[in-house]
Design an enzyme around this catalytic site. Structure first.
Site, PDB file in Angstrom:
ATOM      1  N   CYS A 132       0.831  -1.199   0.000  1.00 49.58           N
ATOM      2  CA  CYS A 132       0.000   0.000   0.000  1.00 49.58           C
ATOM      3  C   CYS A 132       0.874   1.260   0.000  1.00 49.58           C
ATOM      4  O   CYS A 132       1.457   1.590  -1.020  1.00 49.58           O
ATOM      5  CB  CYS A 132      -1.001  -0.021   1.156  1.00 49.58           C
ATOM      6  SG  CYS A 132      -2.314   1.223   0.964  1.00 49.58           S
ATOM      7  N   HIS A 220      -3.713  -4.851   0.873  1.00 46.10           N
ATOM      8  CA  HIS A 220      -3.241  -5.133   2.233  1.00 46.10           C
ATOM      9  C   HIS A 220      -3.385  -6.625   2.534  1.00 46.10           C
ATOM     10  O   HIS A 220      -4.373  -7.043   3.145  1.00 46.10           O
ATOM     11  CB  HIS A 220      -4.057  -4.340   3.257  1.00 46.10           C
ATOM     12  CG  HIS A 220      -3.676  -2.907   3.386  1.00 46.10           C
ATOM     13  ND1 HIS A 220      -2.624  -2.487   4.171  1.00 46.10           N
ATOM     14  CD2 HIS A 220      -4.212  -1.795   2.833  1.00 46.10           C
ATOM     15  CE1 HIS A 220      -2.526  -1.167   4.107  1.00 46.10           C
ATOM     16  NE2 HIS A 220      -3.476  -0.720   3.302  1.00 46.10           N
ATOM     17  N   GLU A 222      -1.944  -8.236   4.759  1.00 45.28           N
ATOM     18  CA  GLU A 222      -1.826  -8.435   6.204  1.00 45.28           C
ATOM     19  C   GLU A 222      -3.124  -8.193   6.953  1.00 45.28           C
ATOM     20  O   GLU A 222      -3.270  -8.605   8.110  1.00 45.28           O
ATOM     21  CB  GLU A 222      -0.721  -7.523   6.771  1.00 45.28           C
ATOM     22  CG  GLU A 222      -1.113  -6.074   7.016  1.00 45.28           C
ATOM     23  CD  GLU A 222      -1.154  -5.192   5.772  1.00 45.28           C
ATOM     24  OE1 GLU A 222      -1.228  -3.954   5.932  1.00 45.28           O
ATOM     25  OE2 GLU A 222      -1.124  -5.730   4.644  1.00 45.28           O
TER      26      GLU A 222
END
Length: 272
Positions: A132, A220, A222
């Site tokens: 990002c 993202h 994560e």
């Protein structure tokens, strides 16, 4: 890098999580540790074969490259981080996290991060991963335009990213990657000399790749449903997301997503 050598990964933390996420993980370094461990499990890599360190690159006083004392952030990994930057001789890869800040701003710490990124890209051994904001920092370091995408607006929650041939090769053979997004800024064009990984209707530059040098994603991997719910509610309450954006995003927050496939790709990249 040999397949049995431990991977020494420095996570450059460009933001602080919201309270619930911080309580669980300690920091975004803890969030990424959780992701990378899941990627290691998928590849049958022992978790203790990953040596992960955290580096706060936001709160660094000018003229001080490293504060050696570790600061304990807590969370499930008892996460600790230092302020500053790692010595490149002590790491194999560097991962730049997401951030609420703008990658195109000229704050001193962002300029320093861009310059450090250029150093890594030119390094003969150390590799870089951007997520990002980190993806945008890499784009900026490579000379691409990075700016607000007011025309298309927010890309938030689980979104579909159409994969290129190289994207399919790296991310498990999928034509469409489902990944959490949380951005309104974009890299406007692919810099020359790299491979394109994917695109969406709102963002054409969804990932960049140079073998043994760099890999980035705008999304993202994560993030989890829990993390994104907290972000969506907070940004709705702050007026950052209007009702339409919030309702659309919250309606997709529980959709299946491919973050672990991306984590596995990151680790394969570091082991190339």
């Amino acid at each position: 890098m040999g397949s049995t050598a431990p991977l020494r990964i420095a996570i450059l933390e460009a933001d602080t999580p919201l309270p619930s996420t911080r309580a669980k993980y300690g920091s975004y370094g803890g969030v990424f540790t959780s992701l990378l461990h899941k990627g290691a499990d998928l590849l049958s890599i022992p978790r203790d074969g990953l040596e992960i360190t955290g580096w706060d690159v936001v709160n660094v006083k000018q003229g001080r490259e490293v504060v050696q004392e570790e600061e304990c952030c807590g969370g499930m990994y008892n996460w600790k981080s230092r302020r500053g930057y790692p010595e490149l001789g002590g790491v194999d890869g560097v991962l730049i996290t997401g951030s609420r800040f703008n990658a195109f701003d000229d704050d001193a710490w962002i300029i320093r991060l861009v310059e450090f990124t250029k150093t890594i890209i030119a390094h003969p051994r150390v590799r870089i991963i951007g997520v990002c904001f980190g993806h945008q920092i890499v784009g900026r370091a490579l000379g691409a335009k990075v700016a607000r995408n007011d025309r298309a607006g927010w890309e938030a929650s689980v979104c579909q990213v159409q994969q290129t041939e190289k994207g399919r090769e790296l991310f498990g053979g999928k034509n469409v990657l489902n990944i959490f997004q949380m951005h309104k800024d974009i890299v406007y064009h692919y810099p020359s000399g790299l491979e394109e990984l994917g695109s969406s209707d709102r963002c054409q530059v969804q990932g960049m790749y140079i073998p043994k040098r760099l890999i980035t994603v705008q999304g993202h991997p994560e993030f989890t449903e829990e993390i994104v719910r907290e972000l969506l509610v907070a940004r709705h309450e702050q007026g950052i997301f209007d009702d339409d954006v919030f309702d659309d995003a919250i309606g997709r927050v529980a959709d299946e997503q491919d973050g672990v496939l991306v984590a596995a790709a990151f680790l394969r990249f570091l082991r190339e």
